[in-house]
Design a protein around this motif. Structure first.
Motif, PDB file in Angstrom:
ATOM      1  N   ASP A 138       0.864  -1.178   0.000  1.00  0.00           N
ATOM      2  CA  ASP A 138       0.000   0.000   0.000  1.00  0.00           C
ATOM      3  C   ASP A 138       0.899   1.225   0.000  1.00  0.00           C
ATOM      4  N   PRO A 139       0.881   2.023  -1.064  1.00  0.00           N
ATOM      5  CA  PRO A 139       1.783   3.178  -1.119  1.00  0.00           C
ATOM      6  C   PRO A 139       1.579   4.114   0.075  1.00  0.00           C
ATOM      7  N   MET A 140       2.681   4.598   0.605  1.00  0.00           N
ATOM      8  CA  MET A 140       2.622   5.467   1.779  1.00  0.00           C
ATOM      9  C   MET A 140       3.091   6.878   1.453  1.00  0.00           C
ATOM     10  N   TYR A 141       4.100   6.993   0.580  1.00  0.00           N
ATOM     11  CA  TYR A 141       4.702   8.318   0.359  1.00  0.00           C
ATOM     12  C   TYR A 141       4.479   8.857  -1.062  1.00  0.00           C
ATOM     13  N   HIS A 142       4.267   7.984  -2.012  1.00  0.00           N
ATOM     14  CA  HIS A 142       4.074   8.442  -3.399  1.00  0.00           C
ATOM     15  C   HIS A 142       2.944   7.637  -4.046  1.00  0.00           C
ATOM     16  N   THR A 143       2.187   8.310  -4.869  1.00  0.00           N
ATOM     17  CA  THR A 143       1.127   7.624  -5.607  1.00  0.00           C
ATOM     18  C   THR A 143       1.681   7.162  -6.951  1.00  0.00           C
ATOM     19  N   PRO A 144       1.549   5.876  -7.267  1.00  0.00           N
ATOM     20  CA  PRO A 144       2.077   5.401  -8.551  1.00  0.00           C
ATOM     21  C   PRO A 144       1.468   6.157  -9.734  1.00  0.00           C
ATOM     22  N   TYR A 145       2.281   6.402 -10.726  1.00  0.00           N
ATOM     23  CA  TYR A 145       1.824   7.067 -11.943  1.00  0.00           C
ATOM     24  C   TYR A 145       0.853   6.144 -12.689  1.00  0.00           C
TER      25      TYR A 145
END
Lengths: 392, 550
Positions: free
Chosen positions: B19-26
């Motif tokens: 689960d992304p914590m610091y960046h949202t995947p492109y």
């Protein structure tokens, strides 16, 4: 005696359809004739990968027949900012009566097609390698289990492995699935995309190896907390910058080249090898552990002997491209300036880990110097300049 | 192998879910579908620790069989009629396979379920296996079969031949446009679940009957992976169905994907199985019988219909119409006849049909001879160069067809042809379902709903356009379908390899120029076009001109 009905089976016939049975035009033309091999003779790897992904600048006379909503088709060369010689030449324009083959056609039409994976990976080599790695890991773990080797571990080392070696599995997983595998839709040729898939699967396999090793340790060591890596990964400040780095790789906007470069040229030597080789591998034996290095070593071999070789072969020709060397060097230097500080921040974030085991590895600063030296060698091999940010 | 059970190991690797914590995947690939974060389970339950040795073992069997085939001189008993069609099939199939690998990343960020990503990654590398193992099979044929021409130029041929372009739908359809439409519905729900049965099971059986046991060895090994991919598609489909807003898109995509797969796969595989075989036992299944068993019963009735209760709108009408095309309208026979008509534009040799073939066709498809028999007799009599032109330029009661703008197979069931002006161009379609695909489905709006991620039809979709006004000898030279003496053609309308009996560029030079039906259509006046369409739909069967007395 019972009558048995005659079975209906196909009738085999002698057809004499084997090579050499007759002489006629092309009867001895038994090599793929639509591409130029990198060396004098076509390799098996080239035969099964080259030109599988079409290119309108080669033979794709009717062009790509499906597009995205924004009009992009196929594998646009603009999906990285890097350029290869020839790519700015206009695509052949085809229409009524134009014919199919581009005027003044030559193969390759641009420099991207020159890339060959030096590991020559295709399915047969890939599965043999992967199966061998798994056999090796299983054998090592089995013999350790039989020898009750885990009982020799220092208690602090047990904690270190459950938390920090455990946390590393997440890095490998994100890199494998969401960086390398994700990029395999984007590369300009089949050779690029196949190499990126293979790199991705190395990472995914390594992540799973670490997870299953963790499961084994849960079964073998009473005090080993199998899920502790989750809290470490989510909450331990030592991992925050490393996590930020790999998550940032997934957020790169539409540049497969930057993703692979920032992962394999920057992150792997400055953070990956720093953790794996300069911390875990150097600490384990002194803490009574001869097993973990054999698991980590497989992942390390993937990178140092295979994925890095592939990466240099992928990027070095662009840095020395006969048409776009200056452009590409500027782009790649920019990537170095952008990602090296983040990697160093991630590396320094891990520094507290050096003091956790009872038997201490060589000093962090020495380890980082080694990592920087390794990184410098890679940058030099690519024909790039060391970024000033490395001194930070 | 580890002592840990696969189920336990699989459960453990779920801890890798991110689960992304610091960046949202492109979000590189878009979709108009929406997903609840439904925790659908990964149906593959595959762990790489057991996957690698399993695949390696399968490989050992494939490569062992390959060695055995060469040592045992398999090619002394292979039917050339069969192997020639493999020059087409094996030029096409590695791209669909590798495209399936390329399509999996399109799902990583659009299907918000990390557990399914594991199965998608396994499918991705499976597809790399398939593509390269098939390239390798073709390489083996090239090196060991009597006539390597067409195998040795395989991918150039595939990329510039109209048959290759038709086949490319079965690849580009996986990797462009709406990510779910492409990588899930078209690829896994329809192509893999329905049509790999005929591709990878029915066709290899026919290969074995023609003395080739390597194709079954490779493709059954491939199919053992496909069955896992089917589970991937099913899991994503159930997730999509759980959001009612997706039902309209699912209905659209199933209609498009079903019909396109039918048009493309049935055309090719139907021809290989019916016209590429020498096995004329009356009790061997025809393609129609195989289709009924593998696709109608196994896929449609056993797989699709039960999904109706979850709200899936199934294209019953198109499935019945596909059967109608195969059984009543001679779709496969019309396609095979067209392939043979245009033999000179391809890169394999097409064997004439014999009396034994006629008898089999008449037995399996009553009435076949009245429709197609005379034409195949003409094909036979015109197969050796003897002062006449290739059959396409001789008067054999056959009207060269217009192409379908969507599936690019010609409009062969003439009565179904649809003509319309779309995007400023007059186009012909083989069936109203293909016309719908262009005019309705592949658009940024669907039934009043914005569909900004839906793909587009692109490219030079009529092959003949490229060579409008060209002499046939120049066409063939430009495409590279010439053997190493610089004049003998790769393609031949017979199997005799005596150089004196083979067609050359000199024969082609004497023919009239190639004309593009679509260019000519667009040059017509409105009245001429109306008359053309009225005449066209009265043509056939077997390409016969419209009757003059009506």
């Amino acid at each position: 005696m019972t009558d048995i009905a005659e079975r209906s089976v196909p009738k085999l016939q002698f057809t004499d359809a084997e090579a050499g049975a007759k002489e006629f035009p092309d009867s001895t033309a038994r090599s793929y004739n639509y591409f130029k091999p990198a060396k004098r003779k076509q390799t098996h790897y080239e035969d099964v990968t080259v030109e599988v992904q079409p290119d309108p600048r080669h033979y794709l006379s009717q062009g790509w027949i499906y597009g995205f909503a924004d009009g992009q088709v196929g594998y646009p060369l603009t999906w990285t900012k890097l350029k290869a010689w020839g790519q700015d030449e206009p695509e052949p324009e085809r229409g009524p009566g134009s014919g199919g083959l581009p005027k003044n056609f030559s193969w390759p039409a641009h420099g991207w097609h020159e890339f060959r994976d030096p590991n020559e990976e295709w399915e047969m080599t890939f599965y043999r390698y992967g199966a061998n790695v798994e056999r090796q890991i299983n054998a090592n773990i089995d013999v350790a289990r039989e020898a009750d080797a885990f009982a020799q571990w220092n208690p602090n080392w047990v904690t270190f492995v459950e938390r920090h070696v455990g946390a590393w599995m997440h890095i490998e997983h994100i890199l494998g699935l969401y960086v390398f595998s994700h990029a395999n839709r984007s590369g300009p040729t089949n050779m690029h995309n196949t190499a990126m898939v293979v790199n991705g699967m190395h990472k995914i396999r390594f992540a799973q190896d670490l997870a299953l090793y963790n499961l084994t340790l849960s079964e073998e060591i009473e005090s080993f907390e199998g899920s502790a890596h989750l809290e470490t990964w989510d909450s331990d400040p030592a991992w925050r910058s490393a996590r930020e780095y790999v998550e940032a790789l997934t957020a790169i906007e539409d540049d497969w080249g930057e993703s692979i470069f920032a992962a394999n040229v920057v992150f792997e030597p400055l953070v990956g090898e720093l953790f794996r080789s300069n911390l875990v591998q150097q600490s384990a034996a002194g803490n009574g552990d001869f097993v973990t290095p054999t698991v980590i070593g497989c992942g390390e071999y993937d990178y140092s002997r295979r994925d890095l070789r592939m990466t240099i072969a992928m990027f070095e020709p662009r840095a020395n491209d006969k048409e776009f060397a200056a452009h590409n060097q500027e782009i790649m230097q920019g990537w170095l300036s952008k990602w090296v500080p983040l990697a160093l921040e991630a590396a320094r974030g891990l520094q507290p880990l050096w003091s956790e085991p009872d038997f201490k590895p060589p000093r962090f600063e020495d380890a980082l110097d080694r990592a920087k030296s390794r990184f410098s060698g890679i940058v030099s091999e690519l024909g790039l300049q060391l970024p000033k940010e490395l001194a930070q | 192998m580890s002592r840990q059970s696969v189920a336990r190991a699989h459960q453990k690797i779920q801890e890798l879910s991110w689960d992304p914590m610091y960046h949202t995947p492109y979000q590189k690939y878009g979709t108009d579908y929406t997903f609840q974060k439904a925790q659908k389970r990964d149906p593959l339950k595959q762990v790489l620790r057991s996957y690698f040795p399993m695949q390696e073992d399968k490989d050992h069997r494939v490569y062992g069989a390959s060695d055995g085939a060469i040592r045992g001189n398999m090619f002394r008993q292979v039917q050339e009629r069969w192997l020639e069609w493999q020059k087409l099939f094996l030029s096409i199939i590695p791209l669909p396979e590798i495209s399936a690998a390329r399509s999996m990343p399109m799902l990583f960020h659009t299907v918000p379920n990390p557990e399914l990503h594991n199965g998608q990654a396994i499918q991705m590398i499976d597809e790399v296996r398939h593509s390269t193992i098939q390239q390798n099979l073709k390489r083996l044929y090239m090196k060991n079969y009597v006539d390597p021409a067409g195998f040795n130029s395989t991918l150039r041929n595939f990329h510039n031949d109209y048959c290759g372009t038709i086949g490319r739908q079965f690849a580009e359809g996986f990797i462009t446009g709406d990510a779910i439409t492409a990588a899930s519905i078209y690829l896994t729900i329809v192509a893999e679940t329905a049509f790999t049965n005929t591709l990878f099971v029915a066709m290899p059986a026919e290969a074995a009957a023609n003395g080739d046991y390597l194709l079954p060895t490779v493709f059954h090994s491939v199919q053992s992976d496909e069955s896992r991919h089917i589970s991937n598609g099913y899991a994503t489909l159930l997730m999509a169905l759980s959001d009612e807003g997706n039902h309209q898109l699912l209905e659209r995509d199933l209609r498009y994907a079903w019909w396109n797969n039918h048009r493309v796969v049935d055309a090719a595989i139907g021809t290989f199985i019916e016209y590429g075989t020498k096995d004329r036992r009356k009790d061997r299944e025809s393609y129609a019988e195989m289709w009924r068993r593998w696709i109608y019963d196994d896929y449609y009735r056993s797989y699709l219909v039960p999904l109706e209760k979850y709200g899936l709108v199934i294209p019953h009408d198109l499935i019945e119409e596909s059967w109608n095309q195969i059984w009543n309208k001679g779709y496969v026979h019309e396609v095979a006849q067209f392939f043979a008509t245009g033999w000179l534009a391809n890169y394999w040799r097409i064997d004439p049909m014999t009396d034994e073939d006629f008898e089999w066709f008449e037995y399996k498809y009553p009435g076949w001879y009245d429709k197609y028999g005379k034409w195949w007799e003409a094909y036979n009599s015109l197969s050796m160069p003897n002062g006449h032109h290739p059959i396409v330029a001789e008067n054999v009661d056959y009207v060269y067809p217009h192409r379908c703008w969507v599936c690019m197979v010609p409009c062969l069931v003439r009565e179904d042809m649809v003509m319309d002006e779309v995007d400023g161009q007059w186009r012909t379609y083989c069936h109203e379902a293909c016309a719908w695909t262009d005019k309705v489905a592949f658009r940024p709006e669907y039934e009043g709903r914005d569909t900004p991620n839906m793909g587009r039809l692109t490219g030079m979709r009529e092959w003949e356009t490229l060579y409008h006004g060209w002499n046939w000898a120049d066409v063939i030279t430009d495409m590279g379908f010439v053997r190493d003496d610089g004049k003998t053609m790769v393609a031949q309308p017979h199997l005799d390899l005596d150089p004196k009996k083979m067609w050359t560029l000199d024969h082609m030079r004497r023919m009239g120029n190639l004309q593009s039906p679509n260019v000519l259509l667009n040059e017509m006046s409105d009245d001429e076009r109306t008359a053309f369409a009225a005449d066209y739909v009265r043509q056939g069967p077997a390409g016969r001109p419209a009757p003059t007395d009506a």
